[in-house]
Design an enzyme around this catalytic site. Structure first.
Site, PDB file in Angstrom:
ATOM      1  N   LYS A 140       0.713  -1.084  -0.022  1.00 34.36           N
ATOM      2  CA  LYS A 140      -0.047  -0.040   0.120  1.00 34.36           C
ATOM      3  C   LYS A 140       1.013   1.279  -0.147  1.00 34.36           C
ATOM      4  O   LYS A 140       0.524   2.287  -0.754  1.00 34.36           O
ATOM      5  CB  LYS A 140      -0.907  -0.029   1.137  1.00 34.36           C
ATOM      6  CG  LYS A 140      -1.932  -1.327   1.281  1.00 34.36           C
ATOM      7  CD  LYS A 140      -2.766  -0.989   2.451  1.00 34.36           C
ATOM      8  CE  LYS A 140      -2.156  -1.497   3.803  1.00 34.36           C
ATOM      9  NZ  LYS A 140      -1.447  -2.594   3.503  1.00 34.36           N
ATOM     10  N   HIS A 155      -1.654  -4.281   9.061  1.00 34.17           N
ATOM     11  CA  HIS A 155      -1.321  -5.170  10.095  1.00 34.17           C
ATOM     12  C   HIS A 155      -2.714  -5.239  10.793  1.00 34.17           C
ATOM     13  O   HIS A 155      -3.253  -4.450  11.298  1.00 34.17           O
ATOM     14  CB  HIS A 155      -0.359  -4.686  10.823  1.00 34.17           C
ATOM     15  CG  HIS A 155       0.385  -5.547  11.789  1.00 34.17           C
ATOM     16  ND1 HIS A 155       0.100  -6.217  12.834  1.00 34.17           N
ATOM     17  CD2 HIS A 155       1.580  -6.289  11.201  1.00 34.17           C
ATOM     18  CE1 HIS A 155       0.947  -7.101  13.024  1.00 34.17           C
ATOM     19  NE2 HIS A 155       1.890  -7.284  12.334  1.00 34.17           N
ATOM     20  N   LYS A 201       2.158  -6.110  -7.621  1.00 32.17           N
ATOM     21  CA  LYS A 201       3.791  -6.906  -7.768  1.00 32.17           C
ATOM     22  C   LYS A 201       3.419  -7.986  -8.873  1.00 32.17           C
ATOM     23  O   LYS A 201       3.906  -9.076  -8.821  1.00 32.17           O
ATOM     24  CB  LYS A 201       3.712  -7.572  -6.494  1.00 32.17           C
ATOM     25  CG  LYS A 201       3.800  -6.784  -5.194  1.00 32.17           C
ATOM     26  CD  LYS A 201       4.169  -7.582  -4.124  1.00 32.17           C
ATOM     27  CE  LYS A 201       4.237  -6.787  -2.587  1.00 32.17           C
ATOM     28  NZ  LYS A 201       4.502  -7.430  -1.616  1.00 32.17           N
ATOM     29  N   GLY A 261     -47.386 -16.141  26.261  1.00 35.28           N
ATOM     30  CA  GLY A 261     -47.114 -17.610  25.911  1.00 35.28           C
ATOM     31  C   GLY A 261     -48.392 -18.304  25.710  1.00 35.28           C
ATOM     32  O   GLY A 261     -49.426 -17.966  26.122  1.00 35.28           O
ATOM     33  N   GLY A 281     -51.201 -22.576  29.321  1.00 34.54           N
ATOM     34  CA  GLY A 281     -50.506 -24.102  29.707  1.00 34.54           C
ATOM     35  C   GLY A 281     -49.056 -23.893  29.737  1.00 34.54           C
ATOM     36  O   GLY A 281     -48.318 -24.641  30.224  1.00 34.54           O
ATOM     37  N   SER A 335     -51.701 -12.973  25.311  1.00 32.73           N
ATOM     38  CA  SER A 335     -51.524 -11.688  24.343  1.00 32.73           C
ATOM     39  C   SER A 335     -50.731 -12.231  23.211  1.00 32.73           C
ATOM     40  O   SER A 335     -49.639 -11.984  23.177  1.00 32.73           O
ATOM     41  CB  SER A 335     -50.599 -10.939  25.201  1.00 32.73           C
ATOM     42  OG  SER A 335     -49.360 -11.490  25.871  1.00 32.73           O
TER      43      SER A 335
END
Lengths: 636, 265
Positions: free
Chosen positions: A23, A98, A150, A460, A463, A534
């Site tokens: 670079k 690096h 290169k 949920g 039950g 819910s």
């Protein structure tokens, strides 16, 4: 756009890639070949190289100004250098390859308009090649080209070029980036930098300089919704000037602006600059200005002004796609300070949702801590409502930087997928003082009670164990000295909601009322535990919006067959027999939470384990922090 | 004219206001040169004609006469909160340093004394990345250790305009609102905004100062640029480094590096 902008606007290009892929050499060469080296620099360079015992010119010495870097031949920090082509001026940002210096690479790359990714023709695509490319993507860079460097060391072999080019293109495509050009070069010998050279007649594409000239300068984001984060408020003479930078959109004199998160509105009466300019009636994205307002509303640093029709979302929870820079890993439960725009808030890591391996892009759900230089998706939670923009809507305000103590430790972009806006309808603006008083008393009640009020919303299947857990949790909270209360079907169906049946509309109304009552009780200082099926996300999101930043959704999880087997009230049996129409899970859907704050698995854990899990979670979220504890002392 | 300068200026105003909001107490170094005078102009823009923190000249009593005269005039015309800090004598400086570097080190020590006395947490300075390779590595908010040293091998990450603004007691931060400007930008801006500057920048008898430092270690360079337009034209074509008239930059390969690491601007 005036010619002036095209002529003088500098394009910022970052050069990234794996360590030793060349670079710095490339940049030195680029400066030389575009005749941009200062007088005497070439001679200075020759002298340094001779003194250090190398005959060949080390082009990278041009940039590696620091003694330490010359000795190690590694770029430690990002550096910037100016040069120009016939077309325009450039700022070249050299970012270290690096791995150690990733934070410096990011500091450089985040400021760029475009990127050149350097790949060594011999070594091909390496670890940092991929990581840098991935981070370019995460940093929001979209203009990327590749140079395969290169080529001289492989005899300018076209086949080798094709192989490496294919590798990098494949990787870039997999992360949603595409390289506008792929150029074979030799930085050392100057092939395809500014001039084409004699060695690669097989290549018909652009030289690197032509590629640079093909990049576009980013235009200010005027077409996005207005975001004007308040930077400071100055009181000069009899004026109150709210200063900041327009991040996106256009701010005009006469606009009604909405401030978030306060939901306050006012009209912009002037745009203030110095020296005074009465003709200044609008400010565009990128401009640092001040405004005055027609109302004396409460405004402070961190508030974000927008137009009414397109405000940021309000949420105390969101997902972030992060890169991590700290030696100390990011862990669930850790707290960090985030900053975006001028806003600052403490957040806690609720969960680490995904780890991303930048090498093979494997997304792993098997999550551990997020280590230094890693990339991950995490869920962050704040104590209060934050004005947030998802990154896909606003690339300026939709990105955050994380701090741990004094240090910057990470950064990333915001995603709101699966999260609802918690903004409530805009309030009448006559009662500002009253509003402030109410906020204060929530805090004051928390101080008196020794804990915050909050809603813990159990959801949920029937039950799954919601009521059982809710009762056990409340008992333990009570015994520990917290003010707590359970809301469930038994105590609301007989009174508050006696007029409601089980039609979809009535169910929605049932949940709406419970949500509002829970919010009031939380505001009054109670730890509310609610236990309702819910089933609809929309209803739960509405309950969340009723108690902004004090609402915690707990998913009590067990699959349908388990629940049906338990069937403590015989309801499933009835439903299967057709005696309970629209029973959730049987002939009515249950929409699982997408991002619950906590999941309690009652299928695989016993009651006591689940209760303890919930108690721990509740205590974490209602205790006064040490700092807040000190505030009490200071107040009294 | 030169609309891109609006963008550079806006970024600087943002940084200046961040510094004022987040760092207290704060002071600004005003060397009376073109950069810090342009910066001073932007400070007045940021605060609507006011300068809400002290301006400090690290005074070696070796500035050129015109520089002192220019300062006195502007302090009066603009009603500036000016403060001078007399730097310790050259005899007190590290004897192992080459002579010009040693002279420059006086400012570093002056600044150290000032920080000691006034306990400033932030120092605004008008350095630019394009001036010198070491400065190219700088951060906008650049922390200094308890000793005032710059740990250039381990700088904080800085991106998306979020800065490191909090530090342990005893440390301070250098704030660099002009880091992204070039010498040419500064002159174009100075012309556009009609900001006053010391006349030594204009050529007399074929020589002008491109950079102003103490009279014993700064020298004029060859130039025919007798007006600000000439200067802009000269810079659009020149390939001579800006600090070529500064002796201390060249004494050894790492002179400037040593100066900066120990606290030089």
């Amino acid at each position: 756009m005036s010619d002036d902008i095209l002529k003088y606007q500098q394009l910022r290009v970052v050069i990234v890639g794996h360590v030793d892929h060349g670079k710095s050499t490339l940049i030195g060469r680029l400066l030389h070949d575009t005749d941009s080296l200062p007088d005497g620099k070439l001679e200075e360079l020759e002298a340094i190289c001779k003194r250090r015992g190398t005959d060949a010119l080390e082009w990278s010495f041009v940039l590696d100004a620091m003694q330490a870097e010359r000795d190690q031949a590694v770029t430690i920090d990002t550096t910037q250098i100016w040069f120009s082509t016939a077309l325009r001026e450039y700022v070249i940002i050299d970012a270290p390859g690096h791995r150690e210096f990733l934070k410096n690479m990011i500091s450089g790359a985040a400021a760029a308009d475009a990127a050149i990714l350097v790949v060594d023709a011999v070594e091909g695509v390496q670890e940092q090649t991929r990581r840098h490319a991935y981070l370019l993507h995460l940093l929001g860079l979209r203009q990327v080209s590749v140079v395969i460097n290169k080529l001289d060391t492989v005899g300018y072999d076209t086949e080798r070029f094709q192989v490496v080019a294919k590798d990098i293109v494949t990787y870039l495509q997999s992360i949603g980036l595409s390289a506008s050009h792929i150029v074979p070069i030799s930085a050392r010998h100057g092939d395809m930098i500014a001039a084409r050279g004699d060695n690669m007649s097989w290549y018909q594409g652009k030289t690197l300089v032509d590629v640079l000239d093909s990049f576009e300068v980013a235009m200010p984001p005027l077409a996005r919704g207005l975001r004007f984060p308040v930077q400071d408020v100055y009181r000069y003479d009899d004026k109150r000037i709210v200063v900041g930078r327009v991040e996106t959109g256009i701010l005009r004199k006469g606009d009604t602006v909405l401030f978030s998160p306060t939901n306050e509105k006012a009209v912009v009466t002037s745009i203030e600059v110095w020296p005074d300019d009465k003709d200044k009636v609008e400010a565009h994205a990128g401009e640092s200005v001040g405004i005055t307002l027609d109302q004396k509303i409460f405004v402070e640093r961190g508030h974000i002004a927008s137009h009414e029709t397109n405000p940021p979302m309000l949420s105390n929870v969101f997902r972030a796609h992060l890169f991590w820079l700290s030696q100390k890993p990011l862990r669930v439960g850790n707290s960090y300070k985030i900053r975006y725009g001028t806003h600052e808030a403490m957040v806690t890591v609720q969960s680490i949702d995904k780890m991303i391996d930048t090498q093979d892009l494997a997304q792993s759900d098997e999550v551990g801590d997020v280590e230094r230089n890693a990339v991950a998706e995490v869920t962050l939670r704040a104590r209060e409502l934050l004005p947030v923009d998802p990154y896909i809507d606003n690339f300026r305000t939709g990105r955050i930087v994380l701090y741990d103590g004094y240090d910057v430790v990470g950064g990333g972009t915001i995603s709101m997928d699966g999260y609802a806006d918690q903004r409530r309808s805009i309030k009448p603006k006559s009662d500002n003082l009253y509003e402030v008083e109410l906020l204060t008393s929530y805090e004051a009640r928390a101080q008196k009670n020794g804990h915050y009020g909050a809603v813990f919303w159990f959801t949920g299947l029937s039950g799954a164990g919601k009521s059982t857990l809710a009762m056990a949790v409340e008992k333990e909270l009570f015994e520990k000295g917290y003010y707590s209360y359970v809301l469930d079907g038994d105590n609301v169906r007989h009174g508050l909601n006696v007029d409601l049946g089980f039609s979809p509309e009535d169910r929605a109304e049932n949940i709406r009322r419970v949500g509002e009552v829970a919010a009031l009780m939380a505001d009054a200082g109670q730890v509310v535990v609610s236990a309702f099926i819910s089933p609809y996300r929309e209803d739960r999101d509405r309950a969340r919006a009723a108690a902004p930043a004090r609402f915690f959704e707990i998913f009590v999880k067990a699959d349908l067959s388990t629940c049906e087997q338990r069937d403590p009230k015989g309801l499933y049996k009835k439903a299967r027999a057709g005696k309970l129409p629209e029973f959730t899970g049987i002939d009515s859907p249950y929409e699982s939470p997408e991002n619950p704050e906590l999941v309690v698995d009652t299928q695989h854990n016993d009651i006591d384990t689940c209760v303890q899990q919930i108690i721990r979670y509740i205590e974490q979220n209602i205790v006064l922090s040490e700092k807040e504890g000190h505030k009490i002392v200071a107040l009294s | 004219m030169y609309q891109y300068l609006d963008d550079l200026e806006s970024r600087s105003l943002y940084i200046i206001r961040e510094a004022y909001k987040r760092v207290d107490p704060l002071a600004m170094l005003w060397s009376i040169g073109k950069d810090s005078t342009a910066l001073l102009w932007m400070v007045r823009k940021a605060f609507y004609g006011r300068v809400p923190f002290p301006l400090v000249l690290l005074d070696t009593e070796m500035e050129l006469d015109e520089v002192y005269a220019f300062r006195d005039k502007l302090v009066k015309d603009w009603d500036l909160p000016m403060k001078s800090e007399l730097c310790p004598p050259e005899e007190d400086m590290d004897k192992t340093l080459p002579p010009a570097t040693r002279a420059a080190m006086r400012k570093t020590e002056g600044l150290r004394n000032l920080l000691e006395k006034e306990k400033y947490r932030g120092i605004i300075a008008g350095i630019r990345r394009d001036e010198q390779a070491m400065r190219a590595k700088e951060r906008v908010f650049s922390p200094r250790t308890l000793d005032g040293d710059w740990d250039y091998k381990d700088q904080p990450a800085e991106f998306w305009d979020q800065y490191k603004t909090e530090f342990p007691d005893g440390c301070h931060v250098r704030i660099h609102p002009l880091l992204h400007w070039t010498e040419l930008d500064i002159w174009r801006y100075t012309k556009r905004e009609n900001i006053p500057y010391v006349s030594l920048y204009l050529a007399k008898d074929g020589k002008r100062y491109r950079s102003l430092g103490e009279k014993n270690i700064t020298f004029p360079v060859d130039s025919e640029a007798a007006t600000i337009d000439d200067i802009i034209h000269e810079l659009e074509t020149t390939k001579t480094a800006e600090r070529s008239g500064r002796a201390m930059d060249k004494e050894t390969e790492d002179s400037f590096e040593r100066l900066r690491a120990s606290g030089y601007m």
